[in-house]
Scaffold this motif. Structure first.
Motif, short mmCIF file in Angstrom:
data_model
loop_
_atom_site.label_atom_id
_atom_site.label_comp_id
_atom_site.label_asym_id
_atom_site.label_seq_id
_atom_site.Cartn_x
_atom_site.Cartn_y
_atom_site.Cartn_z
N GLY A 113 -12.89 30.73 11.40
CA GLY A 113 -14.02 31.64 11.43
C GLY A 113 -15.07 31.31 12.47
N GLU A 114 -14.99 30.14 13.08
CA GLU A 114 -15.95 29.76 14.12
C GLU A 114 -15.40 30.13 15.48
OE1 GLU A 114 -18.99 28.48 13.84
OE2 GLU A 114 -18.93 28.42 11.66
N ARG A 115 -16.31 30.47 16.41
CA ARG A 115 -15.91 30.88 17.74
C ARG A 115 -16.10 29.78 18.78
NH1 ARG A 115 -12.72 34.82 17.31
NH2 ARG A 115 -13.22 35.64 19.40
N ASP A 116 -16.93 28.80 18.44
CA ASP A 116 -17.25 27.76 19.41
C ASP A 116 -16.20 26.66 19.40
OD1 ASP A 116 -20.15 28.57 20.27
OD2 ASP A 116 -20.07 28.73 18.09
N LEU A 117 -15.95 26.09 20.57
CA LEU A 117 -14.85 25.15 20.75
C LEU A 117 -15.35 23.80 21.23
CD1 LEU A 117 -12.41 27.47 22.75
CD2 LEU A 117 -12.31 26.98 20.30
N LEU A 118 -14.81 22.75 20.64
CA LEU A 118 -14.90 21.42 21.22
C LEU A 118 -13.71 21.29 22.15
CD1 LEU A 118 -16.05 18.46 21.25
CD2 LEU A 118 -14.32 17.97 19.49
N LEU A 119 -13.96 20.96 23.42
CA LEU A 119 -12.89 20.93 24.40
C LEU A 119 -12.46 19.49 24.71
CD1 LEU A 119 -14.10 23.61 26.99
CD2 LEU A 119 -12.56 23.91 25.03
N LEU A 120 -11.17 19.27 24.69
CA LEU A 120 -10.57 18.02 25.14
C LEU A 120 -9.76 18.29 26.40
CD1 LEU A 120 -9.24 16.48 21.79
CD2 LEU A 120 -11.51 16.21 22.83
N ASN A 121 -9.89 17.41 27.37
CA ASN A 121 -9.11 17.54 28.59
C ASN A 121 -7.62 17.49 28.24
OD1 ASN A 121 -7.60 16.54 31.04
ND2 ASN A 121 -9.63 16.71 31.95
N ALA A 122 -6.88 18.50 28.68
CA ALA A 122 -5.47 18.59 28.30
C ALA A 122 -4.62 17.48 28.90
CB ALA A 122 -4.90 19.95 28.72
N ALA A 131 -14.07 17.02 27.15
CA ALA A 131 -14.21 17.78 28.39
C ALA A 131 -15.42 18.69 28.41
CB ALA A 131 -12.95 18.61 28.63
N GLY A 132 -15.98 19.05 27.23
CA GLY A 132 -17.13 19.93 27.22
C GLY A 132 -17.11 20.82 26.00
N ALA A 188 -19.44 35.16 27.33
CA ALA A 188 -20.61 35.64 26.60
C ALA A 188 -20.85 34.77 25.38
CB ALA A 188 -20.40 37.09 26.19
N ALA A 189 -21.02 33.46 25.61
CA ALA A 189 -21.17 32.51 24.52
C ALA A 189 -22.54 31.88 24.56
CB ALA A 189 -20.08 31.44 24.63
N PHE A 190 -22.88 31.15 23.47
CA PHE A 190 -24.19 30.51 23.42
C PHE A 190 -24.34 29.50 24.54
CE2 PHE A 190 -26.68 26.84 21.85
CZ PHE A 190 -27.93 27.44 21.92
N VAL A 191 -23.38 28.61 24.68
CA VAL A 191 -23.40 27.65 25.78
C VAL A 191 -21.98 27.25 26.10
CG1 VAL A 191 -23.68 25.64 24.27
CG2 VAL A 191 -24.41 25.49 26.64
N VAL A 192 -21.66 27.19 27.37
CA VAL A 192 -20.34 26.79 27.83
C VAL A 192 -20.56 25.71 28.88
CG1 VAL A 192 -18.15 27.52 28.84
CG2 VAL A 192 -19.47 29.13 27.45
N THR A 193 -20.04 24.51 28.63
CA THR A 193 -20.30 23.39 29.52
C THR A 193 -19.02 22.65 29.86
OG1 THR A 193 -20.62 21.68 27.83
CG2 THR A 193 -22.52 23.07 28.34
N ALA A 194 -19.09 21.85 30.91
CA ALA A 194 -18.00 20.94 31.26
C ALA A 194 -18.60 19.60 31.65
CB ALA A 194 -17.18 21.50 32.41
N ARG A 195 -18.02 18.53 31.16
CA ARG A 195 -18.41 17.21 31.65
C ARG A 195 -17.62 16.96 32.93
NH1 ARG A 195 -18.25 12.04 27.81
NH2 ARG A 195 -20.28 12.93 27.17
N ALA A 196 -18.33 16.98 34.04
CA ALA A 196 -17.68 16.84 35.33
C ALA A 196 -17.49 15.39 35.71
CB ALA A 196 -18.49 17.54 36.41
N GLN A 197 -18.36 14.52 35.22
CA GLN A 197 -18.28 13.12 35.61
C GLN A 197 -18.99 12.26 34.58
OE1 GLN A 197 -20.06 12.08 39.45
NE2 GLN A 197 -18.06 11.35 40.10
N ALA A 198 -18.49 11.06 34.38
CA ALA A 198 -19.16 10.07 33.54
C ALA A 198 -18.79 8.69 34.06
CB ALA A 198 -18.75 10.22 32.07
#
Length: 314
Positions: free
Chosen positions: A270-279, A285-286, A294-304
């Motif tokens: 029922g949730e639309r938001d995703l926790l992303l893991l680098n495949a 990953a973000g 059209a989401a609340f926030v969409v991000t990517a961790r580019a570097q750490a």
């Protein structure tokens, strides 16, 4: 063709003005009020935005924008999602991938540097048009900060947000700042997790307390926060993934982040938001959305990276 995100990042200005705590105080207060009025079930979604407009954990922050026609399509590209069904096996596989990674050895005097990319809608309006004034306030704060780090006309596309956190910061340890934890405290917490997965979830909920959530929601939020940790103890991170695999009904999708890198998205029913893991690496990953862009926030961790001093880039 995969987007070469490093080519984009190399075009960023090397230096940008750094707002101090006093300059950010007003925005931090407004973001805190906004978060209180619109408490999200997955608090890590608002955390990604809130930390962009507030210096937390003793961090130094700078912001820049990747603009122009070339950058905008990345945040605006239609999301491609393939349903994978239950996340249990995906997470168990991810745990196996990360468990044998090299164990980091950061020093107490070092800093943790992260570079996050936040996608805007093409017209510059806030992500998630149904968010109302609260979300607009958050976006306005981000844009104000971005202006301090660049000159010229407004640019749509991917906003780059850089942080420097003290690895060992006593002000954010031992409960002094609620559920804010220094990178050292998070690393130590992960390294000491037990093998019993129910105990892992119980300890995670205590580490990131909450209210008004079901147990599954609380487990997913707390374990997601731990999955974002950098640096992370590999065996502890594997335990987090295995514990997350036991959350009833957790779903997985195959998708991509805002840099079009392949990613696995995790979400509750029922949730639309995703926790992303680098495949490829199975590391954080973000954040994404089944409704992207059209989401609340969409991000990517580019570097750490762990660096020797604030302001140093990897």
């Amino acid at each position: 063709m995969d987007t070469d995100e490093m080519s984009l990042l190399r075009e960023l200005r090397a230096e940008a003005p750094v707002p101090d705590r006093a300059a950010l105080a007003g925005g931090r207060q407004r973001l805190t009020r906004a978060a209180g009025r619109r408490r999200l079930r997955a608090d890590w979604r608002i955390a990604a935005v809130a930390t962009a407009a507030a210096v937390v954990m003793g961090a130094v922050i700078s912001t820049q924008v990747i603009g122009g026609d070339r950058a905008a399509p990345q945040g605006a590209a239609p999301v491609v999602v393939s349903e994978l069904g239950s996340a249990a096996q995906v997470l168990r596989d991810a745990a196996g991938e990360v468990a044998d990674d090299p164990v980091p050895a950061p020093g107490d005097g070092q800093w943790v540097y992260t570079k996050e990319l936040v996608a805007d809608t093409k017209d510059g309006s806030p992500l998630g048009g149904d968010g109302g004034a609260d979300i607009e306030d958050v976006q306005r704060e981000l844009m104000d900060l971005a202006k301090e780090g660049r000159s010229g006309d407004e640019a749509d596309g991917l906003r780059v947000i850089e942080h420097w956190y003290r690895y060992a910061d006593p002000e954010f340890e031992n409960g002094k700042s609620g559920d804010d934890h220094s990178p050292r405290e998070r690393f130590t917490f992960l390294a000491q997790l037990p093998s019993d997965l129910e105990q892992v979830k119980k300890q995670a909920r205590a580490f990131y307390p909450g209210e008004g959530e079901t147990t599954a929601e609380h487990d997913f939020r707390a374990l997601s926060m731990l999955a974002m940790s950098y640096p992370a103890d590999p065996k502890g991170l594997a335990s987090v993934y295995r514990a997350m695999a036991t959350i009833p009904g957790l779903k997985a999708v195959q998708t991509q982040d805002v840099l079009n890198r392949p990613a696995i998205g995790l979400h509750l029913p029922g949730e639309r938001d995703l926790l992303l893991l680098n495949a490829r690496t199975s590391l954080y990953a973000g954040e994404g959305s089944l409704d992207s862009p059209a989401a609340f926030v969409v991000t990517a961790r580019a570097q750490a990276a762990v660096v020797d001093e604030k302001g140093q880039r990897f």
